[in-house]
Enzyme design. Structure first.
Site, mmCIF file in Angstrom:
data_model
loop_
_atom_site.group_PDB
_atom_site.id
_atom_site.type_symbol
_atom_site.label_atom_id
_atom_site.label_comp_id
_atom_site.label_asym_id
_atom_site.label_seq_id
_atom_site.Cartn_x
_atom_site.Cartn_y
_atom_site.Cartn_z
ATOM 1 N N SER A 142 33.036 36.379 26.319
ATOM 2 C CA SER A 142 31.992 37.253 26.161
ATOM 3 C C SER A 142 31.919 38.186 25.002
ATOM 4 C CB SER A 142 31.979 38.331 27.507
ATOM 5 O OG SER A 142 31.313 39.495 27.474
ATOM 6 N N TYR A 155 37.226 43.914 32.723
ATOM 7 C CA TYR A 155 36.341 42.937 32.313
ATOM 8 C C TYR A 155 36.799 42.759 30.671
ATOM 9 C CZ TYR A 155 32.349 39.778 31.503
ATOM 10 O OH TYR A 155 31.324 39.139 31.292
HETATM 11 P P1 NAD Z 1 27.073 34.648 38.242
HETATM 12 O O1 NAD Z 1 27.201 35.832 39.062
HETATM 13 O O2 NAD Z 1 25.511 34.337 37.982
HETATM 14 O O3 NAD Z 1 27.661 33.405 38.308
HETATM 15 C C1 NAD Z 1 29.259 33.453 38.684
HETATM 16 C C2 NAD Z 1 29.561 32.305 39.081
HETATM 17 O O4 NAD Z 1 31.157 32.234 39.313
HETATM 18 C C3 NAD Z 1 29.189 31.851 40.635
HETATM 19 O O5 NAD Z 1 28.696 30.357 40.589
HETATM 20 C C4 NAD Z 1 30.161 32.237 41.522
HETATM 21 O O6 NAD Z 1 29.981 31.757 42.921
HETATM 22 C C5 NAD Z 1 31.346 31.892 40.839
HETATM 23 N N1 NAD Z 1 32.778 32.598 41.025
HETATM 24 C C6 NAD Z 1 32.874 33.849 41.290
HETATM 25 N N2 NAD Z 1 34.161 34.067 41.652
HETATM 26 C C7 NAD Z 1 34.593 32.867 41.892
HETATM 27 C C8 NAD Z 1 35.985 32.367 42.062
HETATM 28 N N3 NAD Z 1 36.741 32.967 42.591
HETATM 29 N N4 NAD Z 1 36.148 31.094 41.912
HETATM 30 C C9 NAD Z 1 35.140 30.303 41.861
HETATM 31 N N5 NAD Z 1 34.024 30.638 41.433
HETATM 32 C C10 NAD Z 1 33.449 31.852 41.355
HETATM 33 O O7 NAD Z 1 27.502 35.190 36.741
HETATM 34 P P2 NAD Z 1 26.972 34.629 35.010
HETATM 35 O O8 NAD Z 1 26.355 35.959 34.539
HETATM 36 O O9 NAD Z 1 26.632 33.496 35.032
HETATM 37 O O10 NAD Z 1 28.675 34.869 34.578
HETATM 38 C C11 NAD Z 1 29.287 33.387 34.365
HETATM 39 C C12 NAD Z 1 30.268 33.611 33.144
HETATM 40 O O11 NAD Z 1 29.774 34.349 31.992
HETATM 41 C C13 NAD Z 1 31.302 34.881 33.596
HETATM 42 O O12 NAD Z 1 32.698 34.579 33.201
HETATM 43 C C14 NAD Z 1 30.700 35.972 32.732
HETATM 44 O O13 NAD Z 1 31.852 36.907 32.550
HETATM 45 C C15 NAD Z 1 30.324 35.336 31.562
HETATM 46 N N6 NAD Z 1 29.235 36.056 30.774
HETATM 47 C C16 NAD Z 1 28.052 36.667 31.339
HETATM 48 C C17 NAD Z 1 27.183 37.394 30.648
HETATM 49 C C18 NAD Z 1 25.916 37.862 31.146
HETATM 50 O O14 NAD Z 1 25.210 38.529 30.537
HETATM 51 N N7 NAD Z 1 25.279 37.351 32.155
HETATM 52 C C19 NAD Z 1 27.613 37.665 29.357
HETATM 53 C C20 NAD Z 1 28.700 37.383 28.830
HETATM 54 C C21 NAD Z 1 29.642 36.527 29.384
#
Ligand code: NAD
Length: 260
Positions: A142, A155
Protein backbone atom coordinates in the site's frame (compact mmCIF):
# COMPACT_ATOMS: atom_id res chain seq x y z
CA UNK A 1 3.57 -14.51 -22.49
CA UNK A 2 2.09 -15.77 -19.21
CA UNK A 3 -0.03 -18.46 -20.86
CA UNK A 4 0.16 -21.79 -19.03
CA UNK A 5 1.67 -20.36 -15.83
CA UNK A 6 0.01 -21.22 -12.53
CA UNK A 7 -0.85 -18.71 -9.82
CA UNK A 8 -2.28 -18.36 -6.35
CA UNK A 9 -3.95 -15.02 -5.63
CA UNK A 10 -4.93 -14.62 -1.97
CA UNK A 11 -7.97 -12.54 -1.07
CA UNK A 12 -9.33 -12.80 -4.61
CA UNK A 13 -13.04 -13.13 -3.84
CA UNK A 14 -13.35 -9.33 -3.79
CA UNK A 15 -11.82 -6.01 -4.81
CA UNK A 16 -8.19 -5.80 -5.92
CA UNK A 17 -7.54 -9.55 -5.66
CA UNK A 18 -10.50 -10.34 -7.90
CA UNK A 19 -9.25 -7.76 -10.42
CA UNK A 20 -5.76 -9.29 -10.39
CA UNK A 21 -7.21 -12.80 -10.80
CA UNK A 22 -9.29 -11.69 -13.81
CA UNK A 23 -6.32 -10.00 -15.52
CA UNK A 24 -4.05 -13.03 -14.97
CA UNK A 25 -6.81 -15.37 -16.22
CA UNK A 26 -7.25 -13.17 -19.32
CA UNK A 27 -3.57 -13.80 -20.07
CA UNK A 28 -3.97 -17.58 -19.82
CA UNK A 29 -2.83 -18.14 -16.23
CA UNK A 30 -4.41 -21.02 -14.28
CA UNK A 31 -5.54 -19.88 -10.86
CA UNK A 32 -6.19 -20.81 -7.30
CA UNK A 33 -8.48 -18.09 -5.98
CA UNK A 34 -8.92 -17.57 -2.24
CA UNK A 35 -10.85 -15.53 0.27
CA UNK A 36 -14.04 -15.44 2.24
CA UNK A 37 -17.66 -14.75 1.28
CA UNK A 38 -20.88 -16.37 0.19
CA UNK A 39 -20.14 -19.90 -1.07
CA UNK A 40 -22.52 -19.72 -4.07
CA UNK A 41 -21.18 -16.30 -5.13
CA UNK A 42 -17.59 -17.53 -4.96
CA UNK A 43 -18.43 -20.66 -6.97
CA UNK A 44 -20.21 -18.53 -9.61
CA UNK A 45 -17.14 -16.26 -9.87
CA UNK A 46 -14.80 -19.27 -10.07
CA UNK A 47 -16.87 -20.82 -12.88
CA UNK A 48 -17.17 -17.44 -14.68
CA UNK A 49 -13.40 -16.89 -14.73
CA UNK A 50 -12.77 -20.44 -15.98
CA UNK A 51 -15.41 -20.24 -18.72
CA UNK A 52 -14.64 -16.70 -19.87
CA UNK A 53 -10.87 -17.13 -20.17
CA UNK A 54 -10.55 -20.87 -20.79
CA UNK A 55 -8.21 -21.44 -17.84
CA UNK A 56 -8.37 -23.75 -14.85
CA UNK A 57 -9.62 -22.09 -11.68
CA UNK A 58 -9.73 -23.76 -8.27
CA UNK A 59 -10.82 -22.23 -4.96
CA UNK A 60 -9.17 -22.45 -1.54
CA UNK A 61 -10.91 -21.19 1.59
CA UNK A 62 -7.58 -20.90 3.46
CA UNK A 63 -7.26 -18.26 6.14
CA UNK A 64 -3.90 -16.66 5.26
CA UNK A 65 -3.07 -16.23 8.94
CA UNK A 66 -3.13 -20.04 9.51
CA UNK A 67 0.11 -21.81 8.49
CA UNK A 68 -1.40 -25.25 7.74
CA UNK A 69 -4.20 -23.73 5.64
CA UNK A 70 -1.75 -21.61 3.65
CA UNK A 71 0.43 -24.65 2.94
CA UNK A 72 -2.66 -26.59 1.79
CA UNK A 73 -3.56 -23.71 -0.58
CA UNK A 74 -0.10 -23.68 -2.15
CA UNK A 75 -0.14 -27.50 -2.37
CA UNK A 76 -3.53 -27.32 -4.10
CA UNK A 77 -1.93 -25.24 -6.86
CA UNK A 78 1.15 -27.50 -7.20
CA UNK A 79 -0.85 -30.75 -7.02
CA UNK A 80 -3.57 -29.57 -9.44
CA UNK A 81 -1.43 -27.79 -12.04
CA UNK A 82 2.14 -29.06 -11.50
CA UNK A 83 3.74 -25.84 -10.23
CA UNK A 84 3.26 -22.49 -8.59
CA UNK A 85 4.82 -19.83 -10.80
CA UNK A 86 3.14 -16.70 -9.46
CA UNK A 87 2.09 -15.94 -5.88
CA UNK A 88 0.12 -12.78 -5.27
CA UNK A 89 -0.15 -12.09 -1.54
CA UNK A 90 -3.12 -9.74 -1.58
CA UNK A 91 -5.48 -10.66 1.30
CA UNK A 92 -5.83 -7.82 3.76
CA UNK A 93 -8.08 -6.08 6.25
CA UNK A 94 -8.29 -2.59 7.73
CA UNK A 95 -9.35 -1.06 11.04
CA UNK A 96 -9.07 2.60 11.96
CA UNK A 97 -8.59 4.03 15.46
CA UNK A 98 -6.04 6.17 17.25
CA UNK A 99 -3.12 4.31 18.83
CA UNK A 100 -4.26 4.99 22.41
CA UNK A 101 -7.62 3.31 21.75
CA UNK A 102 -6.56 0.70 19.19
CA UNK A 103 -8.11 -2.69 20.20
CA UNK A 104 -5.39 -5.30 20.73
CA UNK A 105 -7.39 -7.99 18.91
CA UNK A 106 -7.66 -5.72 15.84
CA UNK A 107 -3.92 -5.00 15.98
CA UNK A 108 -3.16 -8.74 16.16
CA UNK A 109 -5.55 -9.57 13.32
CA UNK A 110 -4.10 -6.93 10.98
CA UNK A 111 -0.53 -8.04 11.66
CA UNK A 112 -1.51 -11.72 11.29
CA UNK A 113 -3.36 -11.29 7.97
CA UNK A 114 -1.62 -8.33 6.29
CA UNK A 115 1.98 -9.14 7.33
CA UNK A 116 2.37 -12.70 8.66
CA UNK A 117 0.08 -13.98 5.89
CA UNK A 118 2.58 -12.64 3.33
CA UNK A 119 5.40 -14.48 5.12
CA UNK A 120 3.41 -17.73 5.34
CA UNK A 121 2.43 -17.73 1.65
CA UNK A 122 5.97 -16.89 0.57
CA UNK A 123 7.53 -19.54 2.82
CA UNK A 124 5.14 -22.22 1.52
CA UNK A 125 5.67 -21.28 -2.17
CA UNK A 126 9.43 -20.68 -2.21
CA UNK A 127 10.66 -24.31 -2.11
CA UNK A 128 8.53 -25.12 -5.18
CA UNK A 129 9.82 -22.04 -7.03
CA UNK A 130 13.43 -22.72 -6.00
CA UNK A 131 13.18 -26.32 -7.25
CA UNK A 132 12.16 -25.07 -10.71
CA UNK A 133 14.32 -21.93 -10.83
CA UNK A 134 11.39 -19.64 -11.54
CA UNK A 135 8.96 -17.64 -9.47
CA UNK A 136 7.21 -14.33 -9.20
CA UNK A 137 6.14 -13.20 -5.73
CA UNK A 138 3.99 -10.10 -5.91
CA UNK A 139 2.90 -8.60 -2.61
CA UNK A 140 0.07 -6.11 -2.45
CA UNK A 141 1.36 -3.52 -0.02
CA UNK A 142 0.00 0.00 0.00
CA UNK A 143 1.06 3.63 -0.07
CA UNK A 144 0.86 2.95 3.65
CA UNK A 145 3.98 0.82 3.23
CA UNK A 146 5.78 4.05 2.27
CA UNK A 147 4.07 6.82 4.26
CA UNK A 148 1.78 7.03 7.28
CA UNK A 149 -1.74 8.30 7.92
CA UNK A 150 -3.45 8.92 11.27
CA UNK A 151 -5.64 6.16 12.74
CA UNK A 152 -3.99 3.35 10.74
CA UNK A 153 -1.14 2.28 13.03
CA UNK A 154 -1.51 -1.48 12.62
CA UNK A 155 -2.11 -1.24 8.87
CA UNK A 156 0.83 1.14 8.32
CA UNK A 157 3.10 -1.04 10.46
CA UNK A 158 2.04 -4.19 8.59
CA UNK A 159 2.43 -2.61 5.14
CA UNK A 160 5.87 -1.13 5.96
CA UNK A 161 6.70 -4.66 7.13
CA UNK A 162 5.60 -6.10 3.77
CA UNK A 163 7.87 -3.68 1.87
CA UNK A 164 10.84 -4.67 4.06
CA UNK A 165 10.06 -8.38 3.95
CA UNK A 166 9.85 -8.29 0.14
CA UNK A 167 13.33 -6.78 -0.07
CA UNK A 168 14.76 -9.65 1.97
CA UNK A 169 13.01 -12.28 -0.17
CA UNK A 170 14.34 -10.50 -3.27
CA UNK A 171 17.92 -10.51 -1.94
CA UNK A 172 17.86 -14.11 -0.72
CA UNK A 173 16.70 -15.28 -4.16
CA UNK A 174 18.50 -12.81 -6.45
CA UNK A 175 19.78 -14.43 -9.63
CA UNK A 176 17.72 -17.60 -9.20
CA UNK A 177 14.83 -16.70 -11.50
CA UNK A 178 12.68 -15.71 -8.55
CA UNK A 179 11.70 -12.08 -8.02
CA UNK A 180 9.75 -10.46 -5.21
CA UNK A 181 8.17 -7.01 -5.39
CA UNK A 182 5.54 -4.96 -3.61
CA UNK A 183 2.79 -3.05 -5.40
CA UNK A 184 1.72 -0.02 -3.36
CA UNK A 185 -1.78 1.14 -4.34
CA UNK A 186 -3.30 4.43 -3.28
CA UNK A 187 -7.10 4.64 -3.06
CA UNK A 188 -8.90 1.89 -4.97
CA UNK A 189 -12.71 1.80 -4.74
CA UNK A 190 -13.28 -1.60 -3.11
CA UNK A 191 -15.45 -2.77 -0.17
CA UNK A 192 -12.45 -2.09 2.14
CA UNK A 193 -12.47 1.59 1.14
CA UNK A 194 -16.25 1.86 0.88
CA UNK A 195 -16.40 1.24 4.65
CA UNK A 196 -14.01 4.17 5.21
CA UNK A 197 -16.11 6.41 2.93
CA UNK A 198 -19.26 5.52 4.86
CA UNK A 199 -17.52 6.23 8.18
CA UNK A 200 -16.31 9.61 6.88
CA UNK A 201 -19.83 10.48 5.69
CA UNK A 202 -21.36 9.50 9.05
CA UNK A 203 -18.72 11.32 11.11
CA UNK A 204 -19.16 14.57 9.17
CA UNK A 205 -22.87 14.40 8.34
CA UNK A 206 -22.15 14.54 4.61
CA UNK A 207 -23.31 12.48 1.63
CA UNK A 208 -21.44 9.44 0.31
CA UNK A 209 -20.55 11.46 -2.82
CA UNK A 210 -19.12 14.32 -0.74
CA UNK A 211 -17.21 11.88 1.47
CA UNK A 212 -15.78 10.14 -1.60
CA UNK A 213 -14.59 13.46 -3.00
CA UNK A 214 -13.09 14.47 0.36
CA UNK A 215 -11.24 11.15 0.68
CA UNK A 216 -9.65 11.58 -2.74
CA UNK A 217 -8.85 15.28 -2.42
CA UNK A 218 -7.14 14.77 0.92
CA UNK A 219 -4.55 12.27 -0.37
CA UNK A 220 -4.69 11.42 -4.07
CA UNK A 221 -3.75 14.35 -6.37
CA UNK A 222 -5.28 12.75 -9.47
CA UNK A 223 -8.63 12.79 -7.63
CA UNK A 224 -9.32 9.49 -9.34
CA UNK A 225 -9.31 5.97 -7.93
CA UNK A 226 -6.81 3.43 -9.21
CA UNK A 227 -8.67 0.34 -10.42
CA UNK A 228 -8.24 -3.35 -9.55
CA UNK A 229 -7.63 -4.00 -13.26
CA UNK A 230 -4.75 -1.47 -13.38
CA UNK A 231 -3.18 -3.22 -10.41
CA UNK A 232 -3.76 -6.55 -12.17
CA UNK A 233 -1.93 -5.28 -15.27
CA UNK A 234 1.04 -4.19 -13.15
CA UNK A 235 1.08 -7.62 -11.47
CA UNK A 236 0.99 -9.28 -14.90
CA UNK A 237 3.92 -7.12 -16.05
CA UNK A 238 5.91 -8.06 -12.93
CA UNK A 239 5.25 -11.72 -13.76
CA UNK A 240 6.47 -11.29 -17.35
CA UNK A 241 9.98 -11.94 -18.73
CA UNK A 242 10.45 -8.16 -19.21
CA UNK A 243 10.43 -7.77 -15.42
CA UNK A 244 13.08 -10.44 -14.71
CA UNK A 245 15.48 -7.83 -13.30
CA UNK A 246 12.88 -5.95 -11.29
CA UNK A 247 13.15 -7.28 -7.75
CA UNK A 248 12.99 -5.86 -4.25
CA UNK A 249 11.06 -2.80 -5.40
CA UNK A 250 8.02 -1.07 -3.95
CA UNK A 251 5.92 0.36 -6.79
CA UNK A 252 3.27 3.00 -6.05
CA UNK A 253 0.16 3.08 -8.24
CA UNK A 254 -1.39 5.98 -6.42
CA UNK A 255 -2.34 8.98 -8.60
CA UNK A 256 0.56 10.95 -7.11
CA UNK A 257 -0.17 10.31 -3.40
CA UNK A 258 3.47 9.55 -2.49
CA UNK A 259 4.92 12.19 -4.83
CA UNK A 260 3.81 14.90 -2.39
P1 NAD B 1 -11.49 -6.23 -0.03
O1 NAD B 1 -12.04 -6.14 1.35
O2 NAD B 1 -12.34 -5.88 -1.19
O3 NAD B 1 -10.89 -7.69 -0.27
C1 NAD B 1 -10.11 -8.35 0.69
C2 NAD B 1 -10.01 -9.81 0.31
O4 NAD B 1 -9.21 -10.49 1.31
C3 NAD B 1 -11.36 -10.55 0.28
O5 NAD B 1 -11.35 -11.50 -0.74
C4 NAD B 1 -11.40 -11.22 1.66
O6 NAD B 1 -12.25 -12.35 1.70
C5 NAD B 1 -9.94 -11.62 1.78
N1 NAD B 1 -9.52 -11.91 3.15
C6 NAD B 1 -9.68 -11.16 4.28
N2 NAD B 1 -9.15 -11.79 5.34
C7 NAD B 1 -8.62 -12.95 4.87
C8 NAD B 1 -7.93 -14.04 5.46
N3 NAD B 1 -7.67 -14.07 6.78
N4 NAD B 1 -7.55 -15.07 4.68
C9 NAD B 1 -7.83 -15.09 3.35
N5 NAD B 1 -8.47 -14.08 2.73
C10 NAD B 1 -8.87 -13.04 3.48
O7 NAD B 1 -10.16 -5.32 0.03
P2 NAD B 1 -9.25 -4.68 -1.12
O8 NAD B 1 -9.39 -3.22 -1.03
O9 NAD B 1 -9.45 -5.37 -2.41
O10 NAD B 1 -7.80 -5.02 -0.52
C11 NAD B 1 -6.95 -6.00 -1.08
C12 NAD B 1 -5.51 -5.68 -0.68
O11 NAD B 1 -5.15 -4.42 -1.23
C13 NAD B 1 -5.29 -5.58 0.83
O12 NAD B 1 -4.03 -6.12 1.16
C14 NAD B 1 -5.30 -4.08 1.05
O13 NAD B 1 -4.57 -3.72 2.19
C15 NAD B 1 -4.62 -3.60 -0.21
N6 NAD B 1 -4.86 -2.20 -0.54
C16 NAD B 1 -6.10 -1.73 -0.79
C17 NAD B 1 -6.26 -0.40 -1.11
C18 NAD B 1 -7.61 0.20 -1.45
O14 NAD B 1 -7.68 1.43 -1.60
N7 NAD B 1 -8.65 -0.57 -1.59
C19 NAD B 1 -5.16 0.45 -1.17
C20 NAD B 1 -3.91 -0.07 -0.89
C21 NAD B 1 -3.77 -1.40 -0.59
Amino acid sequence: MLKGLNAVVTGSTSGIGLGIAAILASKGVNLVINGFGDVATIEAERARLAARYGVKVAYSDADVSKPAEVKAMIDLCVDSYGSIDILVNNAGIQYTETVDKFPIDKWNAIIAINLSGVFLGTQAALPHMQARGFGRIINIGSVHGLVGSPNKSAYVAAKHGVVGFSKVVALENAGTGITCNTICPGWVHTPLVQKQIEALAAANGITIEAATERLLVEKQPSRQFATPEQIGELAAFLASPAAAQITGTAMPIDGGWTAQ
